[in-house]
Each structure stands twice: as C-alpha cells, then as structure tokens.
Design a protein around this motif. Structure first.
Motif, PDB file in Angstrom:
ATOM      1  N   ASP A 404      56.626  26.178  50.113  1.00 37.13           N
ATOM      2  CA  ASP A 404      57.306  25.206  49.248  1.00 37.13           C
ATOM      3  C   ASP A 404      58.501  25.820  48.523  1.00 37.13           C
ATOM      4  OD1 ASP A 404      55.480  23.303  49.998  1.00 37.13           O
ATOM      5  OD2 ASP A 404      54.248  23.439  48.178  1.00 37.13           O
ATOM      6  N   GLN A 405      58.325  27.045  48.004  1.00 35.63           N
ATOM      7  CA  GLN A 405      59.406  27.687  47.259  1.00 35.63           C
ATOM      8  C   GLN A 405      60.561  28.085  48.181  1.00 35.63           C
ATOM      9  OE1 GLN A 405      59.876  28.164  43.831  1.00 35.63           O
ATOM     10  NE2 GLN A 405      58.263  26.613  43.900  1.00 35.63           N
ATOM     11  N   LEU A 406      60.256  28.525  49.392  1.00 34.09           N
ATOM     12  CA  LEU A 406      61.310  28.850  50.341  1.00 34.09           C
ATOM     13  C   LEU A 406      62.116  27.608  50.705  1.00 34.09           C
ATOM     14  CD1 LEU A 406      59.391  31.291  52.711  1.00 34.09           C
ATOM     15  CD2 LEU A 406      61.356  31.891  51.279  1.00 34.09           C
ATOM     16  N   ARG A 407      61.424  26.496  50.912  1.00 32.24           N
ATOM     17  CA  ARG A 407      62.118  25.251  51.242  1.00 32.24           C
ATOM     18  C   ARG A 407      62.975  24.787  50.067  1.00 32.24           C
ATOM     19  NH1 ARG A 407      57.966  21.837  52.014  1.00 32.24           N
ATOM     20  NH2 ARG A 407      57.583  22.675  54.091  1.00 32.24           N
ATOM     21  N   LEU A 408      62.437  24.934  48.846  1.00 31.43           N
ATOM     22  CA  LEU A 408      63.160  24.500  47.657  1.00 31.43           C
ATOM     23  C   LEU A 408      64.385  25.367  47.386  1.00 31.43           C
ATOM     24  CD1 LEU A 408      63.222  22.719  45.062  1.00 31.43           C
ATOM     25  CD2 LEU A 408      61.815  24.476  43.974  1.00 31.43           C
ATOM     26  N   LYS A 409      64.233  26.707  47.507  1.00 26.90           N
ATOM     27  CA  LYS A 409      65.303  27.627  47.113  1.00 26.90           C
ATOM     28  C   LYS A 409      66.312  27.906  48.224  1.00 26.90           C
ATOM     29  CE  LYS A 409      63.683  28.375  42.943  1.00 26.90           C
ATOM     30  NZ  LYS A 409      62.900  29.548  42.589  1.00 26.90           N
ATOM     31  N   THR A 410      65.909  27.711  49.496  1.00 22.04           N
ATOM     32  CA  THR A 410      66.828  28.058  50.592  1.00 22.04           C
ATOM     33  C   THR A 410      67.079  26.916  51.576  1.00 22.04           C
ATOM     34  OG1 THR A 410      65.133  28.874  52.139  1.00 22.04           O
ATOM     35  CG2 THR A 410      65.937  30.427  50.465  1.00 22.04           C
ATOM     36  N   ASN A 411      66.331  25.826  51.454  1.00 24.38           N
ATOM     37  CA  ASN A 411      66.490  24.670  52.348  1.00 24.38           C
ATOM     38  C   ASN A 411      66.221  25.023  53.812  1.00 24.38           C
ATOM     39  OD1 ASN A 411      67.287  22.662  50.396  1.00 24.38           O
ATOM     40  ND2 ASN A 411      69.235  23.765  50.245  1.00 24.38           N
ATOM     41  N   LEU A 412      65.322  25.970  54.049  1.00 22.99           N
ATOM     42  CA  LEU A 412      64.997  26.365  55.412  1.00 22.99           C
ATOM     43  C   LEU A 412      63.495  26.490  55.588  1.00 22.99           C
ATOM     44  CD1 LEU A 412      67.693  29.147  55.942  1.00 22.99           C
ATOM     45  CD2 LEU A 412      67.567  27.000  57.214  1.00 22.99           C
ATOM     46  N   ARG A 413      63.053  26.323  56.842  1.00 20.42           N
ATOM     47  CA  ARG A 413      61.671  26.585  57.205  1.00 20.42           C
ATOM     48  C   ARG A 413      61.602  27.932  57.929  1.00 20.42           C
ATOM     49  NH1 ARG A 413      58.021  22.341  57.127  1.00 20.42           N
ATOM     50  NH2 ARG A 413      58.901  20.290  56.631  1.00 20.42           N
ATOM     51  N   TYR A 414      60.539  28.672  57.697  1.00 19.77           N
ATOM     52  CA  TYR A 414      60.410  30.021  58.215  1.00 19.77           C
ATOM     53  C   TYR A 414      59.143  30.156  59.054  1.00 19.77           C
ATOM     54  CZ  TYR A 414      63.766  31.177  54.533  1.00 19.77           C
ATOM     55  OH  TYR A 414      64.872  31.222  53.721  1.00 19.77           O
ATOM     56  N   ARG A 415      59.206  31.050  60.035  1.00 23.81           N
ATOM     57  CA  ARG A 415      57.984  31.541  60.651  1.00 23.81           C
ATOM     58  C   ARG A 415      57.527  32.704  59.778  1.00 23.81           C
ATOM     59  NH1 ARG A 415      58.974  33.904  65.825  1.00 23.81           N
ATOM     60  NH2 ARG A 415      61.101  34.225  65.138  1.00 23.81           N
ATOM     61  N   ILE A 416      56.357  32.593  59.202  1.00 25.21           N
ATOM     62  CA  ILE A 416      55.894  33.605  58.252  1.00 25.21           C
ATOM     63  C   ILE A 416      54.800  34.445  58.888  1.00 25.21           C
ATOM     64  CG2 ILE A 416      54.900  34.017  55.977  1.00 25.21           C
ATOM     65  CD1 ILE A 416      56.050  31.310  55.120  1.00 25.21           C
ATOM     66  N   GLU A 417      54.979  35.765  58.807  1.00 30.38           N
ATOM     67  CA  GLU A 417      53.970  36.698  59.297  1.00 30.38           C
ATOM     68  C   GLU A 417      53.425  37.478  58.108  1.00 30.38           C
ATOM     69  OE1 GLU A 417      55.657  39.152  62.321  1.00 30.38           O
ATOM     70  OE2 GLU A 417      55.891  37.494  63.760  1.00 30.38           O
ATOM     71  N   TYR A 418      52.104  37.611  58.046  1.00 32.15           N
ATOM     72  CA  TYR A 418      51.435  38.274  56.930  1.00 32.15           C
ATOM     73  C   TYR A 418      50.913  39.640  57.383  1.00 32.15           C
ATOM     74  CZ  TYR A 418      51.647  33.660  54.833  1.00 32.15           C
ATOM     75  OH  TYR A 418      52.090  32.463  54.327  1.00 32.15           O
ATOM     76  N   TYR A 419      51.149  40.646  56.563  1.00 31.39           N
ATOM     77  CA  TYR A 419      50.763  42.015  56.894  1.00 31.39           C
ATOM     78  C   TYR A 419      49.900  42.601  55.778  1.00 31.39           C
ATOM     79  CZ  TYR A 419      54.215  41.907  60.645  1.00 31.39           C
ATOM     80  OH  TYR A 419      54.911  41.589  61.783  1.00 31.39           O
ATOM     81  N   ASP A 420      49.088  43.587  56.158  1.00 36.29           N
ATOM     82  CA  ASP A 420      48.308  44.297  55.148  1.00 36.29           C
ATOM     83  C   ASP A 420      49.237  45.045  54.206  1.00 36.29           C
ATOM     84  OD1 ASP A 420      45.946  43.435  56.276  1.00 36.29           O
ATOM     85  OD2 ASP A 420      45.681  45.244  57.509  1.00 36.29           O
ATOM     86  N   TYR A 421      48.791  45.207  53.000  1.00 37.69           N
ATOM     87  CA  TYR A 421      49.579  45.910  51.993  1.00 37.69           C
ATOM     88  C   TYR A 421      49.879  47.345  52.447  1.00 37.69           C
ATOM     89  CZ  TYR A 421      51.132  47.597  47.474  1.00 37.69           C
ATOM     90  OH  TYR A 421      51.881  48.130  46.458  1.00 37.69           O
ATOM     91  N   GLY A 422      51.164  47.731  52.357  1.00 39.46           N
ATOM     92  CA  GLY A 422      51.583  49.070  52.759  1.00 39.46           C
ATOM     93  C   GLY A 422      52.067  49.165  54.191  1.00 39.46           C
ATOM     94  N   SER A 423      52.087  48.051  54.937  1.00 36.85           N
ATOM     95  CA  SER A 423      52.442  48.095  56.354  1.00 36.85           C
ATOM     96  C   SER A 423      53.954  48.112  56.600  1.00 36.85           C
ATOM     97  CB  SER A 423      51.848  46.890  57.092  1.00 36.85           C
ATOM     98  OG  SER A 423      50.448  46.872  56.994  1.00 36.85           O
ATOM     99  N   LEU A 424      54.735  47.457  55.738  1.00 36.31           N
ATOM    100  CA  LEU A 424      56.175  47.352  55.958  1.00 36.31           C
ATOM    101  C   LEU A 424      56.885  48.620  55.462  1.00 36.31           C
ATOM    102  CD1 LEU A 424      56.775  43.614  54.968  1.00 36.31           C
ATOM    103  CD2 LEU A 424      56.505  44.600  57.257  1.00 36.31           C
ATOM    104  N   PRO A 425      58.095  48.885  55.978  1.00 35.02           N
ATOM    105  CA  PRO A 425      58.803  50.121  55.603  1.00 35.02           C
ATOM    106  C   PRO A 425      59.079  50.190  54.101  1.00 35.02           C
ATOM    107  CG  PRO A 425      59.830  49.084  57.505  1.00 35.02           C
ATOM    108  CD  PRO A 425      58.834  48.102  56.980  1.00 35.02           C
ATOM    109  N   ARG A 426      59.081  51.424  53.571  1.00 36.07           N
ATOM    110  CA  ARG A 426      59.456  51.715  52.188  1.00 36.07           C
ATOM    111  C   ARG A 426      60.798  52.442  52.193  1.00 36.07           C
ATOM    112  NH1 ARG A 426      55.253  48.478  52.089  1.00 36.07           N
ATOM    113  NH2 ARG A 426      54.154  48.451  50.095  1.00 36.07           N
ATOM    114  N   TYR A 427      61.568  52.251  51.121  1.00 36.98           N
ATOM    115  CA  TYR A 427      62.899  52.840  51.045  1.00 36.98           C
ATOM    116  C   TYR A 427      63.071  53.558  49.708  1.00 36.98           C
ATOM    117  CZ  TYR A 427      63.676  49.376  54.739  1.00 36.98           C
ATOM    118  OH  TYR A 427      63.579  48.620  55.866  1.00 36.98           O
TER     119      TYR A 427
END
Length: 440
Positions: A404-427
């Motif tokens: 809902d918030q993505l649609r409200l703030k960006t006017n787009l629909r997304y394919r959303i993928e959920y990952y375990d905490y710590g899985s995505l790259p850190r910078y």
C-alpha cells in the motif's frame, strides 16, 4: 591554544542584499581566475562568446555555460598529467589529490592547493559548529582513509574547532565499536548506510546496545539517507543520538548543512558557494520557493581546479521559511531530494530511489537493507524490490502495508522478494541499492 569560534555573525547573519553583493564579487573573481588560468574554461567561454567583462549583474551569471562531470572526465589524464586543461596552478603547487567515488562513471581527479585544502576545512568547521561540535568533543571517524575524499576535510574541520579526532582507519567494524566504547567518543561521522550497519553489528554480533555508548551526535554524508525522515529516525533510535545531514562533493566542496535547530532542510553556505536551481525541462533559473529543479553550483574560493556553474544533477528546492537559528543563509527544503540522473521512468511513472527508501525504512519489521532492480520483459518494464525481514517477522506481518505504501508513494506495483535478515549486501561507504538493467 585559543581556537577560532565559528559562529560568524558577520557572514552567517549578513543581510540578504549584502550577501548577494558578496557572492557577485566572489563570482566575478573566480570566473576571471578560471578564464585567465584554465585552458578548458577559456575555450568554453570563448566558444560562447563571453568574457568576464560581459558579466555585469547577478542576472548575467546564467549566461555562463555550465560544466558537466563528463567534460571533466574528457580533459583529464592529459598534460599537465593527470589533471589536464582545467588545472589553474603549476603542478608543484598541488598539495592534495582526491578523486570522486566513481559511482556514476569514471572517477574525476581533484587537485587542491594548500589554500584550497584550508578552504575545505573551513567549510567543514562552519558545518560542525552549527551542529554543536565544540573543543570538548572526541570525534570518531569510522572510515578508511584513501583517495576518495570521504570525511578527510571533516577531520581537519573538527581539528580547527579544537575537537579531539580519532581516525578509525583500517579497523574493522567491531574494532571501531570497541574503540568508541573504550574512548567514550562523543561524536561520529559516516554514511547513513554505515551508521545503521555499525548499530546492527554492535547489537547482533557483539551484544552491545549502541544507544548505551557515548555518541551524542552523528553527522552524515555521501547518501541522502539523513534527509529522509524514516532513515534519520532509524539512525537516531539505534544510537540514541542526534543525526545531522550535510551535502558535499569532491569536485564541489562541502556546500550545505543541517544546523542544531534542524529546520527540515539544510542551509546553503552562501558565503562560500553560489547555488542556482535550474528547471530540468526549460533550463530557466528558479528563484521562488516550492519548485524543484537541479542544482547549478559555483565554489567561490577554490582555485586549483575551479568549480564554476557545475551541473551537480542534485534535485533541490528553496524553502519559503527562514531558520530559527538566526542564519540568513537560505534553506533547501528537505535537503537534496535526489538526482536528476537517478530519477527515471518506470512504466511511464517518474521514480526516485529515495521514495522507495522512505517507504522501506518506515515499516517496522523490515531490515535496513533493500535492493531495487528494474528490467524489461519484452517491451514492458518490470520492477523488483528485495527486502529483509527482521527475526521472527513473516511477510504476512508487513506485506499489505508495504504494498500500500509503495503504491501511495511511488504509484507503482512491485514484485517483492523477502529475504532472511542479513542476506542482502552491506556497505561501508556509498550503497548501490538501485540497479536499472534496462540501461545494459
């Protein structure tokens, strides 16, 4: 030793008309310097049929051709090597080498004289004083010192104020946290990404609550996160400290800052920089508040490689309000709102990555990291968002709110993928969370 006080009412509370006169005088000076000493700038202005004598009023400034980063890339790695035709001083007067991070392409080399480097530190001293830094502070800098300018000038600006500076250097994240704890450091400077990463490491790998450390204020740079309310809140909650925003760039300098009053925007240091806002479509200069455009900026006192009407691509707008702190330097509302070259069309909708960050960071149950990938299937745009779930949180807890918030703030629909905490790259420095594969 008595250290200079950087609350400078002569400059920072100067009446607007006098400040404008000062800016025009300085602009003519740096323009004449560039025209006289830089083959690059002289050719640019001669091609436009302009000389410094043609600039007789503030309104004439917009006649001066803009400089883009691609131009700087084209003239470098030539004699006088490696800076090329924009260098305005003999090579033996260059005392410092820095380069841009290269996140938007081939890095640009930046030479500075001793005078330039002192000017850099002076810009930062104004910033830090406005954010409450004083000689009693012990400032920890958790970054690797290298050829990217990062917080180099912040180090020297803090020293100018008399602060004790502790460089984090080659220490890893855990060692940096232990050093903060050991020395009772009171302030810190880092990218928003790394501020959150440090708090995460302290909590989940070391069993240390970063809120119980001695840090009371944090100055951010390198990314727009500290100007995004949800990201700022996450950082302040994680550290129990005030978080301040700042804007700067290697080829420009440290040009804007949030003061202690935190007026929902940043002051432009108008004593040292001239900022213009240009309509992205028409090219007209925007004077009135409330209209967004891209920033054209001049560093008024930098001489080795002048920055004269540089097209920064940063999207900003003037604020209609003045700050309660008493400074007459104008505010840009909400800080830097994005980059004109980052704002892209997806399915015909204009999208800024900062809008996605605001949504993700505002939702309890989602981790700090995320990734956005835009590609095409045939002729149709697709956009995918990868997010992390905090431990013991399921996608059912957050999915409806996120969609809902993505649609409200960006006017787009997304394919959303959920990952375990710590899985995505850190910078540690600048994050690379937005990937537009259509450009490849």
């Amino acid at each position: 030793m008595n250290h200079q006080k950087y609350w400078n009412p002569v400059l920072e509370t100067m009446p607007r008309e006098k400040l404008k006169q000062l800016q025009f005088k300085k602009f003519k000076r740096i323009l004449t310097w560039a025209y006289t000493h830089s083959k690059f700038h002289r050719a640019l202005y001669d091609t436009a049929g302009l000389t410094p004598d043609d600039i007789r009023s503030f309104d004439d400034i917009k006649k001066i051709p803009k400089v883009e980063k691609s131009m700087m890339r084209d003239i470098q790695k030539k004699d006088p090597y490696p800076y090329g035709d924009a260098l305005c001083v003999p090579l033996e007067e260059v005392s410092a080498f820095r380069q841009t991070s290269g996140t938007t392409g081939q890095p640009v080399y930046q030479p500075d004289t001793l005078q330039d480097w002192d000017w850099w530190a002076e810009c930062w001293a104004f910033i830090l004083w406005s954010q409450g830094y004083r000689a009693k502070d012990r400032v920890f800098l958790p970054f690797g010192y290298n050829i990217f300018v990062a917080f180099w000038a912040a180090h020297y600006g803090a020293e100018k104020l008399g602060c004790e500076v502790v460089p984090g250097g080659i220490l890893d994240t855990q060692a940096r946290i232990l050093k903060i704890q050991e020395l009772n450091a009171t302030a810190m400077m880092a990218t928003p990404t790394y501020v959150l990463n440090m708090a995460d490491v302290a909590k989940n790998k070391m069993g240390i609550d970063s809120r119980e450390l001695s840090i009371s204020k944090i100055t951010c740079a390198g990314e727009p996160g500290a100007g995004i309310p949800s990201t700022k809140k996450r950082m302040e909650d994680a550290w129990g400290a005030k978080v301040y925003d700042h804007c700067g760039a290697t080829e420009i300098g440290a040009w804007a800052y949030e003061c202690e009053d935190q007026p929902h925007g940043m002051h432009v240091n108008e004593a040292m920089f001239l900022v213009e806002i240009e309509d992205i479509e028409t090219g007209h200069i925007i004077e009135e508040p409330g209209r967004r455009g891209k920033m054209i900026i001049t560093a008024l006192d930098r001489i080795a490689q002048p920055c004269v009407r540089f097209d920064s691509k940063d999207v900003i707008e003037w604020d209609s309000e003045s700050c309660t702190c008493g400074r007459t330097f104008r505010l840009i509302k909400g800080g830097v709102l994005g980059r004109s070259d980052d704002i892209t069309k997806v399915k015909g909708v204009l999208l800024s990555p900062a809008a996605i960050e605001e949504v993700v960071r505002s939702i309890d149950g989602l981790g700090d990291e995320f990734e956005v990938i835009v590609d095409k299937q045939g002729d149709v745009d697709r956009i995918k968002l990868k997010v992390e779930l905090l431990p013991e949180v399921t996608k059912l807890n957050v999915e409806n709110t996120l969609i809902d918030q993505l649609r409200l703030k960006t006017n787009l629909r997304y394919r959303i993928e959920y990952y375990d905490y710590g899985s995505l790259p850190r910078y540690e420095v600048k994050a690379k969370r937005f990937k537009d594969l259509r450009k490849k």
